[in-house]
Write an enzyme that holds these catalytic residues in place. Structure first.
Site, PDB file in Angstrom:
ATOM      1  N   TYR A 179      19.996 -12.424 -42.002  1.00  0.00           N
ATOM      2  CA  TYR A 179      20.549 -13.219 -43.098  1.00  0.00           C
ATOM      3  C   TYR A 179      20.872 -14.635 -42.587  1.00  0.00           C
ATOM      4  O   TYR A 179      21.029 -14.864 -41.384  1.00  0.00           O
ATOM      5  CB  TYR A 179      21.805 -12.512 -43.645  1.00  0.00           C
ATOM      6  CG  TYR A 179      22.545 -13.328 -44.662  1.00  0.00           C
ATOM      7  CD1 TYR A 179      22.001 -13.536 -45.928  1.00  0.00           C
ATOM      8  CD2 TYR A 179      23.767 -13.923 -44.352  1.00  0.00           C
ATOM      9  CE1 TYR A 179      22.668 -14.321 -46.850  1.00  0.00           C
ATOM     10  CE2 TYR A 179      24.435 -14.704 -45.270  1.00  0.00           C
ATOM     11  CZ  TYR A 179      23.875 -14.905 -46.523  1.00  0.00           C
ATOM     12  OH  TYR A 179      24.529 -15.679 -47.431  1.00  0.00           O
ATOM     13  N   THR A 181      23.253 -16.652 -41.992  1.00  0.00           N
ATOM     14  CA  THR A 181      24.269 -17.073 -41.015  1.00  0.00           C
ATOM     15  C   THR A 181      24.279 -16.196 -39.754  1.00  0.00           C
ATOM     16  O   THR A 181      25.169 -16.344 -38.920  1.00  0.00           O
ATOM     17  CB  THR A 181      25.678 -17.011 -41.635  1.00  0.00           C
ATOM     18  OG1 THR A 181      25.895 -15.682 -42.115  1.00  0.00           O
ATOM     19  CG2 THR A 181      25.822 -18.003 -42.777  1.00  0.00           C
ATOM     20  N   LYS A 182      23.325 -15.308 -39.616  1.00  0.00           N
ATOM     21  CA  LYS A 182      23.340 -14.413 -38.459  1.00  0.00           C
ATOM     22  C   LYS A 182      22.757 -15.113 -37.214  1.00  0.00           C
ATOM     23  O   LYS A 182      22.197 -16.203 -37.316  1.00  0.00           O
ATOM     24  CB  LYS A 182      22.559 -13.131 -38.789  1.00  0.00           C
ATOM     25  CG  LYS A 182      23.143 -12.344 -39.967  1.00  0.00           C
ATOM     26  CD  LYS A 182      24.582 -11.922 -39.728  1.00  0.00           C
ATOM     27  CE  LYS A 182      25.086 -10.761 -40.552  1.00  0.00           C
ATOM     28  NZ  LYS A 182      25.172 -10.861 -41.989  1.00  0.00           N
ATOM     29  N   ASN A 183      22.896 -14.460 -36.044  1.00  0.00           N
ATOM     30  CA  ASN A 183      22.527 -15.141 -34.789  1.00  0.00           C
ATOM     31  C   ASN A 183      21.059 -15.541 -34.710  1.00  0.00           C
ATOM     32  O   ASN A 183      20.734 -16.535 -34.066  1.00  0.00           O
ATOM     33  CB  ASN A 183      22.927 -14.291 -33.573  1.00  0.00           C
ATOM     34  CG  ASN A 183      24.431 -14.340 -33.332  1.00  0.00           C
ATOM     35  OD1 ASN A 183      25.190 -14.759 -34.218  1.00  0.00           O
ATOM     36  ND2 ASN A 183      24.873 -13.930 -32.162  1.00  0.00           N
ATOM     37  N   ILE A 184      20.158 -14.760 -35.284  1.00  0.00           N
ATOM     38  CA  ILE A 184      18.807 -15.264 -35.560  1.00  0.00           C
ATOM     39  C   ILE A 184      18.547 -15.020 -37.038  1.00  0.00           C
ATOM     40  O   ILE A 184      19.037 -14.038 -37.603  1.00  0.00           O
ATOM     41  CB  ILE A 184      17.687 -14.652 -34.668  1.00  0.00           C
ATOM     42  CG1 ILE A 184      17.513 -13.159 -34.911  1.00  0.00           C
ATOM     43  CG2 ILE A 184      17.950 -14.930 -33.194  1.00  0.00           C
ATOM     44  CD1 ILE A 184      16.318 -12.569 -34.145  1.00  0.00           C
TER      45      ILE A 184
END
Ligand SMILES: *Cc1c(COP(=O)(O)O)cnc(C)c1O
Length: 373
Positions: A179, A181-184
Site C-alpha cells: 500500500y 505508505t508501506k516500506n515498499i
C-alpha cells in the site's frame, strides 16, 4: 520549513523506466514481471514460495481460505491493528477473537493467547505492529500444542527478524502489503509467503477465480482449455505494479538503514524530553515501519503538528471500538485496556528514508513545543 508529509515514496527513474517497459509490452498484466518479483521476494525472505496479490487484505483472506478456515471457526488476533486484519477473518466467514496486547510494543500478548483458545479456534493471526516482531517462537509453540495455524500479518514488517527468526519463517503464511505508505509500495499491492508447494498452488488458484491456468498461459502458444476447480477470487496483481516493486526490493536494506537512523534520533530526543514512545525495538531487527509517540491530549497535539505543516497518523484506534465491531459483537470500552491505552495516546510521526535531518529536528521541536503548551 515546507510541509513535511507523513510519508514520501522512493520511486526513482529506474523504477519508472521498468514500468515504462511494461507499458510498451503487449500484456499489462501477468507476462513474467510478477513472477520475477515473486522470485526476488522469496530470496529476500529466504522463504520457499511467494504469491503476489493485489493487497495485504487479499493475502490475509486467501491465507484463511487456503487453510480451510471459515464458517463456525475462530481466529485469535489483536485489536491493535488496521481493520484489515480482523476484517479478513470476517470475509472468510470466521469469527475474530481479540486478545489484548503487551504494553512494550503493542503486539498481541502471547501469555494471554491460550486463555482465548476454544474448540472452535483454528488459527492465530498476530500483527508485527510498527515493524517490531511478535515473539514468533512463543506463538509457534502455542499453535503446535493446540494444532492451530499461524498466519502473520507482516504489513509493517518486511525487513524484520527476532531471536534469529525471520518474518515468514514460522508462520504457515505471512502476508505483506505494498500500500502507498508501506516500506515498499506499488500504490496498492500485497504478497503471501508460504512453505509448501501444495499451499503455493492452492493460493495461486484462489487468487484467480480458482482457475487451473493463469491468464498469461492462456495466451501463450497453442490454445489450452482451462478448468475451474475451486471458487477463487480476483486478487491477482499486475506486471505494472510488480515492475515498481523490483527496484525497491533491491534497495530495501539501504533504505531500512536510513529509517533506523531516523528512529534512533527520535528515540534519543524523546528519551531526553521524557516523552513515551514505541520506536524500533532493541535486540531485534525492527522493520522501523512506524515511529509512534504516546501522549496525553493526543488530538490537541495532532492539531498543533498539522498547524506546523507536519503530517501525522493514528495507528490505531483499536478495532473493537469501531461501530461495526461494537454493534455486532458487543465490544465495549474496557475490553482490551492496553490496546485502548495505546489507541487513545498514539501519534505516528513522519518516518521515510528521504526525510532530511533538518526535517527530523523540526518534527522533534514541534512535538516538544506542542507538549509544553
Ligand atoms: C496496511 C495494512 C493492512 C492492509 O494492507 P492492504 O494492502 O491495504 O490491504 C493490513 N494490516 C496492517 C497491519 C496494515 O498496516
Amino acid at each position: 520549513m515546507e510541509k513535511i508529509e507523513f510519508f514520501r515514496h522512493n520511486i526513482d527513474e529506474e523504477d519508472i523506466s521498468r514500468v515504462s517497459d511494461v507499458l510498451r509490452s503487449i500484456f499489462l498484466t501477468n507476462a513474467g514481471v510478477t513472477k520475477s518479483f515473486e522470485e526476488k521476494f522469496e530470496k529476500y525472505l529466504s522463504v520457499e514460495h511467494v504469491i503476489a496479490v493485489n493487497s495485504c487484505t487479499a493475502a490475509l483472506h486467501l491465507s484463511l481460505l487456503a487453510l480451510d478456515i471459515g464458517e463456525g471457526d475462530e481466529v485469535i488476533t489483536t485489536p491493535m491493528s488496521f481493520i484489515a486484519t480482523s476484517n479478513a477473518v470476517l470475509h472468510a466467514g470466521a469469527t475474530p477473537v481479540f486478545v489484548d496486547v503487551e504494553p512494550v510494543y503493542g503486539n498481541i500478548d502471547p501469555s494471554q493467547v491460550e486463555a482465548a483458545i476454544t474448540p472452535k479456534t483454528k488459527a492465530i493471526l498476530p500483527v508485527h505492529l510498527y515493524g517490531n516482531m511478535v515473539d514468533m517462537r512463543a506463538l509457534r509453540t502455542i499453535a503446535d500444542r493446540h494444532a492451530l495455524y499461524l498466519i502473520e500479518d507482516a504489513a509493517h514488517c518486511i525487513e524484520g527478524e527476532r531471536d534469529g527468526v525471520r518474518v515468514g519463517e514460522l508462520g504457515d503464511t505471512a502476508c505483506f502489503s505494498f500500500y502507498a505508505t508501506k516500506n515498499i509500495t506499488s500504490g496498492e499491492g500485497g504478497a503471501i509467503s508460504c512453505h509448501t508447494e501444495e499451499m503455493a498452488e492452492k493460493l495461486k488458484r484462489l487468487r484467480l477465480h480458482g482457475m487451473s491456468k493463469d491468464a498469461a498461459s492462456r495466451h501463450g502458444g497453442s490454445y489450452k482449455h482451462w478448468d475451474m476447480v475451486d471458487l477463487g477470487w480476483k486478487y491477482n496483481t499486475t506486471d505494472i505494479q510488480s515492475a515498481l516493486l523490483i527496484g525497491q526490493l533491491e534497495k530495501i536494506e539501504d533504505r531500512h538503514a536510513r529509517r533506523y537512523q531516523i528512529a534512533r534520533r527520535y528515540a534519543e530526543a524523546f528519551d531526553n524530553a521524557g516523552i513515551e514512545y514505541i520506536g524500533a525495538a532493541e535486540g531485534m531487527k525492527s522493520a522501523c515501519h512506524l515511529f509512534t509517540v504516546l501522549v496525553e491530549e493526543r488530538d490537541r497535539v495532532i492539531t498543533e503538528m498539522n498547524a506546523n505543516g507536519i503530517g501525522v497518523a493514528v495507528n490505531y484506534n483499536p478495532i473493537h471500538l469501531t461501530s461495526y465491531y461494537r454493534d455486532r459483537y458487543g465490544y465495549k470500552e474496557g475490553g482490551f485496556p492496553v490496546a485502548e491505552s495505546i489507541g487513545r495516546r498514539t501519534i505516528s510521526l513522519p518516518l521515510f528514508p528521504l526525510m532530511r535531518d533538518d526535517e527530523v529536528e523540526y518534527v522533534i521541536k514541534a512535538l516538544i513545543g506542542a507538549l509544553n503548551r
